[in-house]
Design a protein around this motif. Structure first.
Motif, PDB file in Angstrom:
ATOM      1  N   ASN A  29      -3.486 -13.326 -14.574  1.00 28.38           N
ATOM      2  CA  ASN A  29      -3.665 -11.878 -14.723  1.00 28.38           C
ATOM      3  C   ASN A  29      -3.588 -11.147 -13.386  1.00 28.38           C
ATOM      4  O   ASN A  29      -2.912 -10.127 -13.278  1.00 28.38           O
ATOM      5  CB  ASN A  29      -4.995 -11.578 -15.420  1.00 28.38           C
ATOM      6  N   LEU A  30      -4.248 -11.656 -12.360  1.00 33.10           N
ATOM      7  CA  LEU A  30      -4.200 -10.990 -11.056  1.00 33.10           C
ATOM      8  C   LEU A  30      -2.803 -11.120 -10.446  1.00 33.10           C
ATOM      9  O   LEU A  30      -2.309 -10.196  -9.796  1.00 33.10           O
ATOM     10  CB  LEU A  30      -5.271 -11.573 -10.121  1.00 33.10           C
ATOM     11  N   ALA A  31      -2.152 -12.259 -10.714  1.00 36.51           N
ATOM     12  CA  ALA A  31      -0.802 -12.477 -10.166  1.00 36.51           C
ATOM     13  C   ALA A  31       0.184 -11.446 -10.709  1.00 36.51           C
ATOM     14  O   ALA A  31       1.170 -11.124 -10.061  1.00 36.51           O
ATOM     15  CB  ALA A  31      -0.329 -13.895 -10.485  1.00 36.51           C
ATOM     16  N   MET A  32      -0.083 -10.946 -11.925  1.00 33.88           N
ATOM     17  CA  MET A  32       0.839 -10.010 -12.578  1.00 33.88           C
ATOM     18  C   MET A  32       0.248  -8.598 -12.664  1.00 33.88           C
ATOM     19  O   MET A  32       0.651  -7.787 -13.503  1.00 33.88           O
ATOM     20  CB  MET A  32       1.178 -10.514 -13.984  1.00 33.88           C
ATOM     21  N   LEU A  33      -0.688  -8.311 -11.777  1.00 30.99           N
ATOM     22  CA  LEU A  33      -1.418  -7.033 -11.809  1.00 30.99           C
ATOM     23  C   LEU A  33      -0.489  -5.813 -11.782  1.00 30.99           C
ATOM     24  O   LEU A  33       0.419  -5.739 -10.965  1.00 30.99           O
ATOM     25  CB  LEU A  33      -2.351  -6.993 -10.589  1.00 30.99           C
ATOM     26  N   GLN A  34      -0.737  -4.875 -12.673  1.00 32.54           N
ATOM     27  CA  GLN A  34      -0.097  -3.558 -12.578  1.00 32.54           C
ATOM     28  C   GLN A  34      -1.159  -2.582 -12.104  1.00 32.54           C
ATOM     29  O   GLN A  34      -2.043  -2.196 -12.873  1.00 32.54           O
ATOM     30  CB  GLN A  34       0.444  -3.108 -13.947  1.00 32.54           C
ATOM     31  N   PRO A  35      -1.096  -2.187 -10.820  1.00 35.33           N
ATOM     32  CA  PRO A  35      -2.167  -1.362 -10.264  1.00 35.33           C
ATOM     33  C   PRO A  35      -2.295  -0.033 -10.999  1.00 35.33           C
ATOM     34  O   PRO A  35      -1.295   0.610 -11.324  1.00 35.33           O
ATOM     35  CB  PRO A  35      -1.735  -1.132  -8.818  1.00 35.33           C
ATOM     36  N   THR A  36      -3.527   0.366 -11.249  1.00 41.45           N
ATOM     37  CA  THR A  36      -3.773   1.700 -11.806  1.00 41.45           C
ATOM     38  C   THR A  36      -3.895   2.712 -10.672  1.00 41.45           C
ATOM     39  O   THR A  36      -3.828   3.909 -10.910  1.00 41.45           O
ATOM     40  CB  THR A  36      -5.085   1.703 -12.622  1.00 41.45           C
ATOM     41  N   LEU A  37      -4.101   2.240  -9.452  1.00 41.11           N
ATOM     42  CA  LEU A  37      -4.216   3.143  -8.301  1.00 41.11           C
ATOM     43  C   LEU A  37      -2.821   3.630  -7.914  1.00 41.11           C
ATOM     44  O   LEU A  37      -1.947   2.811  -7.640  1.00 41.11           O
ATOM     45  CB  LEU A  37      -4.819   2.415  -7.103  1.00 41.11           C
ATOM     46  N   PRO A  38      -2.615   4.948  -7.854  1.00 44.61           N
ATOM     47  CA  PRO A  38      -1.287   5.472  -7.549  1.00 44.61           C
ATOM     48  C   PRO A  38      -0.795   5.000  -6.176  1.00 44.61           C
ATOM     49  O   PRO A  38      -1.581   4.912  -5.229  1.00 44.61           O
ATOM     50  CB  PRO A  38      -1.482   6.999  -7.556  1.00 44.61           C
ATOM     51  N   GLY A  39       0.488   4.683  -6.107  1.00 44.60           N
ATOM     52  CA  GLY A  39       1.101   4.346  -4.825  1.00 44.60           C
ATOM     53  C   GLY A  39       1.006   2.880  -4.431  1.00 44.60           C
ATOM     54  O   GLY A  39       1.658   2.438  -3.495  1.00 44.60           O
ATOM     55  N   TRP A  40       0.190   2.118  -5.132  1.00 46.63           N
ATOM     56  CA  TRP A  40       0.063   0.693  -4.834  1.00 46.63           C
ATOM     57  C   TRP A  40       0.982  -0.112  -5.735  1.00 46.63           C
ATOM     58  O   TRP A  40       1.192   0.257  -6.894  1.00 46.63           O
ATOM     59  CB  TRP A  40      -1.378   0.222  -5.040  1.00 46.63           C
ATOM     60  N   SER A  41       1.530  -1.210  -5.221  1.00 44.21           N
ATOM     61  CA  SER A  41       2.290  -2.094  -6.096  1.00 44.21           C
ATOM     62  C   SER A  41       1.974  -3.551  -5.776  1.00 44.21           C
ATOM     63  O   SER A  41       1.517  -3.880  -4.679  1.00 44.21           O
ATOM     64  CB  SER A  41       3.790  -1.831  -5.964  1.00 44.21           C
ATOM     65  N   VAL A  42       2.179  -4.393  -6.775  1.00 40.02           N
ATOM     66  CA  VAL A  42       1.934  -5.828  -6.631  1.00 40.02           C
ATOM     67  C   VAL A  42       3.169  -6.580  -7.083  1.00 40.02           C
ATOM     68  O   VAL A  42       3.708  -6.305  -8.159  1.00 40.02           O
ATOM     69  CB  VAL A  42       0.702  -6.269  -7.462  1.00 40.02           C
ATOM     70  N   GLU A  43       3.642  -7.504  -6.255  1.00 39.62           N
ATOM     71  CA  GLU A  43       4.728  -8.398  -6.639  1.00 39.62           C
ATOM     72  C   GLU A  43       4.160  -9.803  -6.809  1.00 39.62           C
ATOM     73  O   GLU A  43       3.346 -10.260  -6.013  1.00 39.62           O
ATOM     74  CB  GLU A  43       5.813  -8.425  -5.561  1.00 39.62           C
ATOM     75  N   THR A  44       4.635 -10.491  -7.851  1.00 38.24           N
ATOM     76  CA  THR A  44       4.155 -11.832  -8.168  1.00 38.24           C
ATOM     77  C   THR A  44       4.909 -12.872  -7.341  1.00 38.24           C
ATOM     78  O   THR A  44       6.132 -12.815  -7.236  1.00 38.24           O
ATOM     79  CB  THR A  44       4.403 -12.114  -9.666  1.00 38.24           C
ATOM     80  N   LEU A  45       4.181 -13.799  -6.759  1.00 36.03           N
ATOM     81  CA  LEU A  45       4.818 -14.947  -6.081  1.00 36.03           C
ATOM     82  C   LEU A  45       4.451 -16.257  -6.773  1.00 36.03           C
ATOM     83  O   LEU A  45       5.252 -17.185  -6.831  1.00 36.03           O
ATOM     84  CB  LEU A  45       4.423 -14.972  -4.607  1.00 36.03           C
ATOM     85  N   GLY A  46       3.228 -16.364  -7.281  1.00 32.99           N
ATOM     86  CA  GLY A  46       2.812 -17.581  -7.973  1.00 32.99           C
ATOM     87  C   GLY A  46       1.530 -17.313  -8.735  1.00 32.99           C
ATOM     88  O   GLY A  46       0.819 -16.359  -8.417  1.00 32.99           O
ATOM     89  N   ASP A  47       1.230 -18.154  -9.741  1.00 33.23           N
ATOM     90  CA  ASP A  47       0.037 -17.869 -10.552  1.00 33.23           C
ATOM     91  C   ASP A  47      -0.951 -19.024 -10.665  1.00 33.23           C
ATOM     92  O   ASP A  47      -1.977 -18.882 -11.326  1.00 33.23           O
ATOM     93  CB  ASP A  47       0.445 -17.402 -11.958  1.00 33.23           C
ATOM     94  N   ALA A  55       0.846  -1.201   0.000  1.00 31.60           N
ATOM     95  CA  ALA A  55       0.000   0.000   0.000  1.00 31.60           C
ATOM     96  C   ALA A  55       0.877   1.245   0.000  1.00 31.60           C
ATOM     97  O   ALA A  55       2.065   1.163   0.304  1.00 31.60           O
ATOM     98  CB  ALA A  55      -0.890  -0.014   1.240  1.00 31.60           C
ATOM     99  N   PRO A  56       0.294   2.402  -0.330  1.00 31.61           N
ATOM    100  CA  PRO A  56       1.065   3.652  -0.266  1.00 31.61           C
ATOM    101  C   PRO A  56       1.678   3.885   1.121  1.00 31.61           C
ATOM    102  O   PRO A  56       2.719   4.518   1.246  1.00 31.61           O
ATOM    103  CB  PRO A  56       0.025   4.734  -0.590  1.00 31.61           C
ATOM    104  N   THR A  57       1.058   3.323   2.154  1.00 32.09           N
ATOM    105  CA  THR A  57       1.594   3.451   3.522  1.00 32.09           C
ATOM    106  C   THR A  57       2.852   2.611   3.722  1.00 32.09           C
ATOM    107  O   THR A  57       3.504   2.713   4.752  1.00 32.09           O
ATOM    108  CB  THR A  57       0.568   2.916   4.545  1.00 32.09           C
ATOM    109  N   GLY A  58       3.156   1.726   2.762  1.00 35.81           N
ATOM    110  CA  GLY A  58       4.286   0.812   2.921  1.00 35.81           C
ATOM    111  C   GLY A  58       3.882  -0.515   3.553  1.00 35.81           C
ATOM    112  O   GLY A  58       4.671  -1.463   3.596  1.00 35.81           O
TER     113      GLY A  58
END
Ligand code: GTP
Ligand code: SPV
Ligand code: MN
Length: 614
Positions: A280-298, A260-263
């Motif tokens: 697709n969800l495993a490799m999500l590129q968030p459109t919401l600013p400040g959020w990030s997603v890292e892939t672990l498995g699909d 989250a943007p809070t870290g």
């Protein structure tokens, strides 16, 4: 309950061949004596070995080398061998009730004899490869090992990508580690004067599992889920039984870390049926600013309670066997970047300049292609160029969003469990379960429209509890009971929150109501906020009750900048009580078919009905 019987009773009694001792060498010798290959090759998992196999397959016409993509190849399967064959997938447990009514059960001794007959001489004229592999980092506390025997070099090269193939596995077995023997044959022996075909297979197929002796025997197919035995056969069907007996879970899930943007970091494990959006969800590129997603498995997650009472999860695989159609820069740019080099494609189309194409890769199809069957294709051909279940096989390590610690043997603590499906109607965009038992009920009652990932009519609605209907190695209701027990064992302060999502609700004219893909980050953000609320990190102001579960309070789901019409947003969460009373009746009928559904799951159906009553 089946947990009272001794599931290990016959661990040493193998189903089809009887090795002189418990060693891999003796087992390989017995399988070779039965199947009669020309050669036996012990694989080491090296890059050199993989490249040699790929080169040999190019020379033999099994693979097309792609001029436009480094070290990448195209395989075209036999047109009959394109997906999993659930009608020929068998669970051969000692007791029929352990397999349950939703699996094809066969008596293990009778199946043993039947397989003995079909495997006799089945590798004549071919090479038998011995592939020692680890599911999860070698020697890790949640990992397991196996040895696949196969007469298909395509399977060996794919196992190199999808699992950790290594001779060190054999040392672990020598030291006494439990291992899963898995035998695969394409079922196409060659006589001395026969010439081989590009994709050998057999109209007769068996995907047979022996839960008690922890064995897999697969015959007649070269397709991924039927032939890469570390994947669905071991990591789900056999492993789910190991998990039942040993107190852990093997699930058809993706695994991601959301920051989250809070870290603050959250780990999500999500179960969607085949071809319903895990990769697709495993490799999500968030459109919401400040959020990030890292892939672990699909696709597969193994989870175990740790000393803290948290649920620790690993991805037992080392690669992705992903659906190609629908994967494009607008939908899944991360996958597109992952596929730049070192890929084995199966059943996609070939471009004139030596690259691949499939529906959804680009908005416009090229003027001319060679389709997945090897025939000429133009946009006017009136049929898809790539098979709807065409796939890519690629190493997880080359995914740009892969978490740096993705192969940490200790795994990650799961904060949220998400269930989903493909539902044009009724199921809201997102709901949160009222508690663990309600979460188990949501998993148990998933229904989804059929996809091309298995035989059957695409679009037809079917029940797919926990997205495990085709993959659970034991009775589905026992699986739900196991989930309830697992919840009881976890530390209440570490208990994952449970959610249900549906990206696939449709409006008038069959258009998607929700944009999906990167925009799913908005739902993920709400889920993360609810995890905080569950752990009293923030007040629970983000959700309100609905008959189906907790849904976002007005304004709590961030839809800023989406241009989503208010009517669509309302429709995405609309609960049609009459339709849901009908769903409850269908659930009742489904439970009746299954038999001994746990009381705590039945109680959830009663509670749902009560909430639906005006
Ligand atoms: P398996 O590998 O079979 O277990 O499938 P999977 O669950 O990983 O499915 P995947 O992510 O490959 O998606 C399958 C299909 O669903 C693809 O054609 C995607 O383009 C499509 N899809 C995925 N996510 C979304 C979404 O959010 N909205 C819509 N409309 N389609 C989606
Ligand atoms: C699925 O069908 O759920 C897949 C592809 O992930 S396979 O490995 O073939 O099962
Ligand atoms: Mn899958």
């Amino acid at each position: 309950m089946s947990t009272t019987i001794d599931h290990h009773a016959s661990t040493t009694a193998r189903a089809v061949v009887v090795p002189t001792d418990g060693t891999v060498e003796a087992w390989v010798a017995e399988v070779a004596a039965l199947t009669q290959p020309d050669d036996v090759v012990w694989c080491d998992g090296s890059e050199v070995e993989k490249q040699r196999l790929l080169d040999e397959m190019v020379d033999a016409g099994t693979l097309v080398r792609l001029a436009k993509r480094e070290r990448s190849y195209l395989a075209r399967s036999h047109p009959s061998d394109v997906a999993r064959v659930e009608s020929r997938t068998f669970i051969c447990s000692e007791r029929q009730e352990d397999a349950g009514p939703t699996n094809n059960w066969r008596d293990p001794r009778l199946m043993g004899r039947e397989l003995h007959a079909v495997f006799a001489g089945s590798m004549r004229g071919r090479t038998l490869y011995v592939v020692p592999f680890s599911m999860g980092p070698l020697g890790g506390p949640i990992s397991q090992v196996g040895v696949e025997i196969t007469d298909s070099p395509y399977v060996v090269a794919s196992m190199h990508v999808m699992t950790r193939v290594s001779r060190d596995v054999l040392a672990l077995i020598d030291a006494g580690h439990e291992w899963v023997p898995a035998v695969h044959s394409v079922g196409a022996p060659l006589g001395p004067t026969d010439t081989d075909v590009a994709w050998p297979c057999n109209d007769t197929k068996y995907i047979a599992h022996f839960p008690e002796s922890r064995e897999v025997w697969s015959y007649g197919s070269g397709y991924g889920g039927n032939a890469l035995l570390g994947k669905k056969c071991f990591a789900l069907r056999i492993a789910s039984v190991m998990g039942r007996d040993e107190g852990w879970l093997a699930e058809h899930m993706l695994l991601v870390r959301v920051t989250a943007p809070t870290g603050r970091r959250y780990h999500l494990a999500a179960a969607f049926p085949s071809a319903c959006g895990k990769t697709n969800l495993a490799m999500l590129q968030p459109t919401l600013p400040g959020w990030s997603v890292e892939t672990l498995g699909d696709d597969i997650v193994w989870m175990r309670p740790d000393d803290d009472g948290a649920l620790r999860a690993i991805n037992p695989e080392a690669g992705f066997f992903g659906v190609a159609p629908g994967t494009g820069v607008d939908t899944n740019p991360t996958a597109i970047a992952t596929l730049e080099h070192d890929v084995i494609f199966t059943n996609v189309a070939l471009t004139d300049d030596g690259d691949v194409w499939w529906e959804g890769l680009t908005p416009e199809a090229p003027e001319h292609l060679v389709d997945w069957t090897g025939a000429d294709w133009t946009p006017g051909s009136g049929r898809p160029a790539a098979h709807p279940n065409s796939r890519f096989t690629v190493a997880a390590a080359q995914c740009p969003s892969i978490a740096p610690d993705w192969d940490d043997p200790a795994g990650v603590p799961v904060d949220a469990i998400v269930f989903g499906g493909r539902r044009a109607t009724n199921v809201p965009l997102v709901t949160q379960a009222f508690g663990w038992d309600h979460g188990v009920f949501l998993g148990a009652t998933i229904s989804s429209e059929r996809t091309a990932a298995a035989e059957g009519t695409v679009g037809e609605l079917r029940r797919d509890p926990f997205a495990m209907m085709p993959f659970c190695g034991y009775a589905m209701p026992d699986h739900w009971a196991h989930w309830l027990t697992m919840g009881d064992r976890l530390n209440p302060a570490r208990l994952p929150a449970v959610f249900q999502v549906n990206w696939f609700r449709k409006g008038a004219g069959g258009r998607w109501l929700w944009p999906g893909f990167g925009e799913n980050s908005r739902v993920v953000a709400w889920i993360a906020e609810q995890v905080d609320a569950a752990h009293h990190v923030r007040p629970d102001a983000g959700a309100v009750d609905s008959p189906l579960g907790r849904v976002p309070a007005p304004g709590a789901l961030d839809v800023d900048g989406l241009g989503l019409p208010a009517a669509d947003l309302a429709e995405l969460f609309h609960v049609d009580r009459a339709a849901w009373r009908h769903e409850a009746d269908l659930t009742e009928a489904f439970f009746a078919e299954l038999g001994h559904v746990p009381d705590r799951v039945r109680a959830q159906l009663d509670a749902l009905r009560a909430r639906l009553t005006p």
